[in-house]
Structure formats: C-alpha cells, structure tokens
Design a protein around this motif. Structure first.
Motif, short mmCIF file in Angstrom:
data_model
loop_
_atom_site.label_atom_id
_atom_site.label_comp_id
_atom_site.label_asym_id
_atom_site.label_seq_id
_atom_site.Cartn_x
_atom_site.Cartn_y
_atom_site.Cartn_z
N TRP A 1 0.84 -1.19 0.00
CA TRP A 1 0.00 0.00 0.00
C TRP A 1 0.88 1.24 0.00
O TRP A 1 2.07 1.19 0.32
N CYS B 1 3.03 -6.28 6.59
CA CYS B 1 2.54 -4.98 6.13
C CYS B 1 1.12 -4.69 6.62
O CYS B 1 0.82 -3.59 7.07
N ALA B 2 0.24 -5.69 6.51
CA ALA B 2 -1.14 -5.47 6.96
C ALA B 2 -1.12 -5.17 8.45
O ALA B 2 -1.75 -4.21 8.91
N SER C 1 1.09 -3.87 10.14
CA SER C 1 1.72 -2.58 10.43
C SER C 1 0.84 -1.40 10.06
O SER C 1 0.78 -0.40 10.78
N TYR C 2 0.16 -1.50 8.91
CA TYR C 2 -0.53 -0.33 8.38
C TYR C 2 -2.06 -0.39 8.45
O TYR C 2 -2.72 0.62 8.58
N ASP C 3 -2.62 -1.59 8.28
CA ASP C 3 -4.08 -1.71 8.24
C ASP C 3 -4.64 -1.52 9.65
O ASP C 3 -4.25 -2.22 10.58
N VAL D 1 5.82 -8.61 11.95
CA VAL D 1 4.48 -8.02 11.99
C VAL D 1 3.77 -8.13 10.63
O VAL D 1 2.59 -8.48 10.57
N ARG E 1 5.87 2.75 9.56
CA ARG E 1 5.63 1.32 9.72
C ARG E 1 5.47 0.89 11.19
O ARG E 1 4.77 -0.09 11.49
N TRP F 1 1.99 1.61 14.66
CA TRP F 1 0.97 0.79 15.33
C TRP F 1 1.23 0.66 16.82
O TRP F 1 0.30 0.48 17.62
N GLN G 1 -3.81 -3.75 12.83
CA GLN G 1 -2.93 -3.20 13.88
C GLN G 1 -3.38 -3.67 15.26
O GLN G 1 -2.56 -3.93 16.15
#
Lengths: 431, 262
Positions: A417, B26-27, B29-31, B24, A424, A427, B35
């Motif tokens: 994305w 990408c999902a 980390s960012y979604d 972790v 990064r 979270w 998260q």
C-alpha cells in the motif's frame, strides 16, 4: 491356424500403433523444461502407492470413490484373464489355465463378479453424466468432444464386460453339452443367469462364444489405441504423475534461479553468476512449462474436482482449473502435430497464453491450492497459472492496473500500500 | 499500549538477543483493523514474559504479493534485503502475524540464504497453552459461545496447519462449529494470490460473500480468523450482510487476549 495368424497380426498391429502414439506423447512431454523430480525416491514411491494404487484422494467423495474402486480393481484384475486370452489366441488352445483346477474356478468366478460390478458402476456413471447431469461434468471446457469421450469410455467398458459374460455363458452351455474342446472349467456365478437367454443349438453357441471372444480381445486392443487420444490415459499416467508430483508444502512457490542470478548481481556488482540460463521468464507457450506440467496435462481425466472447489469458478468467474489442464494438453498436442508435419523449427504463431488461456482466467486465481488439493492424481494447475502470470508481468509488463500499482508500492515503499516506510512502526503507539 | 514494544535495534544496542522475533507484516503494520491484532500479539508475548522484539521500521514486505502476482524480481529483491537484515541480527526463530509472511519466510527464504524456525502466531498460542503459560482466564468468557474458524489457505492447505488454531480455541470451552467447507476443503476468503490488491474478475458473486454465507449458516457469534487479509474479506462480508451487531470477526490472537483480560 488362420485364426491364430489373424490374432497375431491383430495383436502386433495394435501394439505397434500404440507404441508409435505413446512415444509421441513422451516426445511431447519432453518438450517441457527440465525440473528436478528424482529426489527422495522412497517418499515418491510411497506417494504413488498411497495416491495412485491406494486411491487415497478419491475417498473425499465416497460415492464416486466406491464406484471408481470397482472399475479400477476390475480393470487391474480382469487383465489376468487377458493373459489367458493372449495365449489361447496365439497357440490355438482353449482356456489354457484350466489345469489350475479349483484356483481356476475361483479366478473365473471372481472375474465374473468383478465384471458385473464394473458393468453396474459404468452404468451408474453414465446415469450421473447424462441423466442426473451432475454439475461437475459441465462447464465451458466440457464441449462435445470431452463429453463424448467420457461416454465412449463407459460404453466400451460396458460392452467389453457384456462380451466377457456372454462368452462365459455360451462356453458353460457348450461345456454342459460336452462339445469338443470345451473342457469343464471355471465357475460362472454371474453368467449362469444368461444361459437361459441363449439358444441350445451347438453351432449357434459356438458362434456366440467365438464372436464374444474376438469382440472382447479386439475391443481391448482397440481401447488401448484409443487411450492416447482420450482423457482415459490417466489409467497409465496416474502412476508416474503421482510419483513425480510435488513433495514440498503446497504454499511454497519455486524461486527462479535465473532471477536469483540477476538480483544477486544487482545487489552485489562483484557477483559472477555460475551459469546464465537463457530464455524467457515464465511461460507463454507449453514449451516454456516444465515436463511435469505437461505430464500433468496428459494425466488429467477431466473429472472436474478441481473446478468444483475453485473459489473463482464457484463465484462465476471464467477461470476453471480443469480448462487450464485441458488447454495445456490440446496445445501441446497441437505443437506435437506441427513438429510431425513441418519439423521441429516450425512456428504456428499461436501460444498457450491468449490463444487458449485468457488473461482474465489467470488473474482470477487466488492461489488457494484448492484445485491442487482436490486432484486425485496430484495434478497442479496452479503452477501453470503462475508461470503464465510470470510471463505476463516480467516479459510483457502486462498486469491489471491495480496490480501494477501494488508492485510499484512495494518497490517504492516496501509495502503493497502507499504508506511511508517511516510510519511502519506507528501501530505501537495505538491502543 | 501500557508497555514498550522492543525493537531489534534497541536489543542489539544493549547487547541482547531475543528468544523470538515477531514479524508483523505490512497489513499488521498499516491496516487499522490488523494493527489491533498486532498489538494483541504483543500483549500476549508481553504477558507470558517471552523475550521478543520487532524490526520496527526496518521491516519490509516479504515480497509475497509480488511473487504471487508473477513478479519474481521484486520478490527476490525484497527477500534478499530482508534476509540481510534478519541474518545481520542473527535471528533464529520468527513468529509471524500473517500466514502469507509465514509461508514465504518459512518456505521460500531458505533457498535464498535465510533459514529460520518460523511459526505462525496461532502455533505460538497453542505452544504457550500446552506449556501451561497461557490459559483462558481473567478476561471475557467465551464459555458456550458459538465460534466458527475460517482456515487461511496459506496456513491450512499451504502448510498443513489445521490443528493449532483449533487447539487455541478449544481452551475457551466454547462451542466450536465447523463450516461445510473446512480444513483441507476450506474455501478461500478471496484475497490470496494478490487478489487483495485488485478488483475481482467478472462473475456472479464475490468470493468473500460466498464464504460469509457459509459461515453464517453455522449461526455463529464469532468468526475466528488467523490472517489479516481474511479478516478484511470476512469483515467486509459481515458488513455487507448487515450482521455486524450479531456476529464478530476476531483474530485468534484477539480472542486469546480478550479471554486473558489483556
């Protein structure tokens, strides 16, 4: 004597023709790229024994598994009878093995019971295909030839079994009449019920007995020569196909060594690749696929278990894993014919991708492996789809726009994305 | 978060090595939805006192979606860069929050020079339960609740892991119900093979709707997931069916964290 010579000629011609066509298929499979599948022989052997001999993946669907088991066992065991027919045919003997006495009676009796179960199973299979019209046997790829092919196979098997039983019935009646060389041998648990249908005239009985005998063996030889053109080829190829099947976890896709060389050279300018594998990335045509992919295609018996579990197909998309396999076989057969006609260098301007399999099909795949799991003989349609995708992306840069955007994001932001790499770890600040 | 999530860089600066690296993804980390799962996995790790760390901003995409989309170049670039980082930190054991990362690092990295012991977070939870370090107490009770588990393709068929996630749910004393298509026959959520990042091809139904219909047939109170992509697809399906109030889609890590009051 004339009959023996005729029999010899017929058998030799049938075996010769089959050998020619069989070798063509082997030649076609060898058009595929090399792939190492000779490791772990013990594990491979066990896979073949379990999956092909043991039919372990058939049991998922108990009804066809049960029926198929009868046809399979019938096919394997009744072939012992073919051995006797061969010897009788060549040497002019009659029921040469009758000297086995009680064992012979037991064998013939078992063959009769198996013949009946094969007969009934094939009849039920015909009903499932043509009257119940099970969904699994339809689809865009199930055009008139694949449908007829299936019916021809089933009808032939029914005819062969009928001839075998009728022959025995006539034989038993001739035995009872004490005619000439019709020795008292065999037991006839099934065909005894056919005896009343037969006339009592000796000459007519001999005609029926001989007629069925010739029909049975000529039918088998004809059927043998039908195999190379038919989906029924799986009766031979199920065994090597399972032996050479993938032993790694299904989720693992191969790392392309040619790419590894280039990436290593890119990351480290001092790196000198050990070997430069020329050629393209991925597959545009069948000759870019591996020989295992091509063997898979010849092994496919078009049962449609793959397509019936494919999430894309279930939800109405064009993709059908069975079509992927049928297209691959049709195309490699076409390439083979071109070689026979015009020589190895001939190009017909066609390719597997686009002329047979469309872009829409390959991009509908979720790579979920349901098709691979479902195949009773370990065929892998997913690998072919992936090779076609690799060609589309790496050779042509032709992917759906959103896929290109995703690839661009990975390249620039190290995530699929459009987020900044610096964010990064954000979270960890949430709750 | 009530505690600080340790990074590899910090541990290395202190001359320490973690027992396990939490990859972790990408999902995760960012979604936003994923998260939460990431934080719950950290809470579980923190709760049981395992010495762990994350890569933080040093983490990057494993290359899985690139590989499945056919771009082997990009995949191997990502893989080799990641392997360099992982080997640089002398990583031995990795737990991932995503079956796609799990499959890629476990199966596809060794051939490129990255060999690690890799487990999925549901396997970690199962291990912790087996070792008696994790129970289902001190938090929300799932006793008698109806839960159906959706098998992620890359955990189930892809790597043969069917039991660990179910074991992690069994400890809840809940009522586990299986969907018609489960385990080896499980139906994909529709996101795999880079489908997550594109519109579906023309058809008569979306795959996630087909799956949600099947899940709802079991009349569940909870749908358990083990993959951030499945989470998105299943949650979208539930939203579309207007069942958000009655049925909750939760990751097994979230369920575990809730059951332990974390």
């Amino acid at each position: 004597m004339v009959a023996q010579i005729l029999f010899l000629i017929l058998t030799l011609a049938a075996v010769a023709l089959f050998t020619v066509n069989f070798r063509k298929i082997i030649r076609n499979i060898r058009l595929g790229k090399p792939i190492e599948r000779n490791d772990q022989p013990q594990k491979r052997l066990m896979t073949m024994i379990r999956v092909a001999f043991g039919q372990s993946k058939m049991v998922v669907r108990p009804i066809p598994a049960f029926l198929h088991f009868f046809v399979y066992v019938g096919f394997v065991i009744i072939n012992i009878e073919v051995l006797e027919i061969m010897i009788d045919g060549l040497f002019g003997t009659h029921r040469i093995f009758h000297g086995l006495g009680g064992l012979y009676d037991f064998l013939i009796g078992s063959f009769e019971i198996l013949a009946l179960t094969v007969w009934l199973s094939c009849a039920i299979f015909l009903i499932r295909r043509n009257i119940l019209k099970l969904k699994r046997f339809s689809g865009v790829e199930m055009t008139s030839w694949p449908k007829s092919d299936a019916n021809y196979i089933l009808i032939t098997e029914i005819l062969l079994m009928s001839a075998f039983l009728l022959m025995n019935a006539a034989d038993a009646k001739l035995q009872a009449l004490g005619i000439g060389h019709y020795v008292n041998a065999g037991s006839f648990p099934v065909s005894q019920f056919l005896q009343n249908l037969l006339p009592n005239s000796e000459s007519t009985l001999v005609y029926i007995e001989r007629g069925c005998w010739w029909f049975h063996i000529a039918g088998i030889l004809a059927f043998l020569n039908y195999l190379p053109y038919s989906k029924h080829f799986h009766i031979l190829f199920a065994f090597p196909n399972t032996y050479f099947s993938n032993l790694e976890p299904k989720g693992e896709f191969n790392n392309m060594p040619s790419v590894t060389n280039e990436v290593k050279a890119m990351l480290d300018p001092a790196f000198v690749p050990a070997e430069t594998a020329p050629g393209k990335f991925g597959a545009k045509d069948v000759t870019d696929l591996s020989w295992v992919n091509l063997m898979n295609a010849y092994t496919c018996t078009e049962c449609g278990r793959c397509t019936s579990v494919c999430p894309a197909n279930i939800t109405g998309k064009l993709l059908s894993p069975r079509k992927i396999m049928m297209d691959t076989r049709d195309r490699v057969t076409e390439v083979g014919k071109n070689i026979d006609k015009h020589g190895a260098e001939h190009q017909d301007g066609k390719s597997l991708l686009d002329d047979y399999i469309s872009r829409e099909e390959i991009w509908a795949c979720t790579s979920c492996n349901a098709c691979v799991q479902a195949c009773p003989v370990n065929i892998d349609p997913l690998q072919i789809i992936m090779e076609l995708r690799r060609y589309a992306v790496m050779e042509e840069s032709q992917a759906p726009g959103s896929i290109n955007a995703m690839l661009g994001n990975i390249e620039n932001n190290q995530a699929p994305w459009k987020y900044s790499p610096a964010d990064r770890f954000n979270w960890a600040e949430g709750n | 978060m009530e505690f600080k999530v340790p990074t590899m860089a910090e541990l290395m600066a202190a001359g320490e090595e973690p027992e396990i690296l939490f990859w972790v993804g990408c999902a995760g980390s960012y979604d936003e939805r994923a998260q939460k799962i990431t934080r719950d996995i950290c809470k579980i790790l923190h709760h049981v006192g395992i010495k762990y760390a994350v890569l933080g901003t040093e983490e990057s995409c494993t290359g899985d979606p690139a590989k499945r989309a056919g771009n082997e170049f990009l995949f191997q670039m990502q893989a080799m860069t990641n392997i360099e980082v992982l080997n640089g930190y002398n990583i031995k054991k990795i737990v991932t929050g995503c079956p796609h990362c799990f499959n890629t690092i476990k199966n596809e990295y060794p051939g490129l020079g990255g060999t690690y012991e890799v487990i999925h977070h549901t396997q970690l939870i199962q291990d912790l339960i087996n070792e008696g370090k994790l129970k289902a107490e001190g938090g929300e009770s799932f006793k008698g609740k109806k839960i159906t588990y959706h098998d992620p393709c890359y955990l189930g068929r892809g790597n043969g892991i069917y039991e660990a996630p179910r074991k992690a749910l069994e400890v809840l004393d809940a009522q586990l119900v299986e969907m018609k298509r489960c385990k080896t026959n499980g139906l994909c959520c529709g996101a795999g093979g880079a489908q997550m990042f594109k519109e579906p091809e023309k058809g008569n139904k979306d795959i996630n709707v087909e799956r949600i219909d099947e899940a709802l047939e079991t009349n569940p109170q909870f749908i358990a997931a083990g993959c951030p992509f499945c989470m998105t697809m299943l949650s979208d399906g539930i939203k579309l069916k207007d069942k958000e109030q009655e049925v909750k889609v939760l990751d097994i890590a979230e369920i575990t964290a809730r059951a332990n009051g974390l």
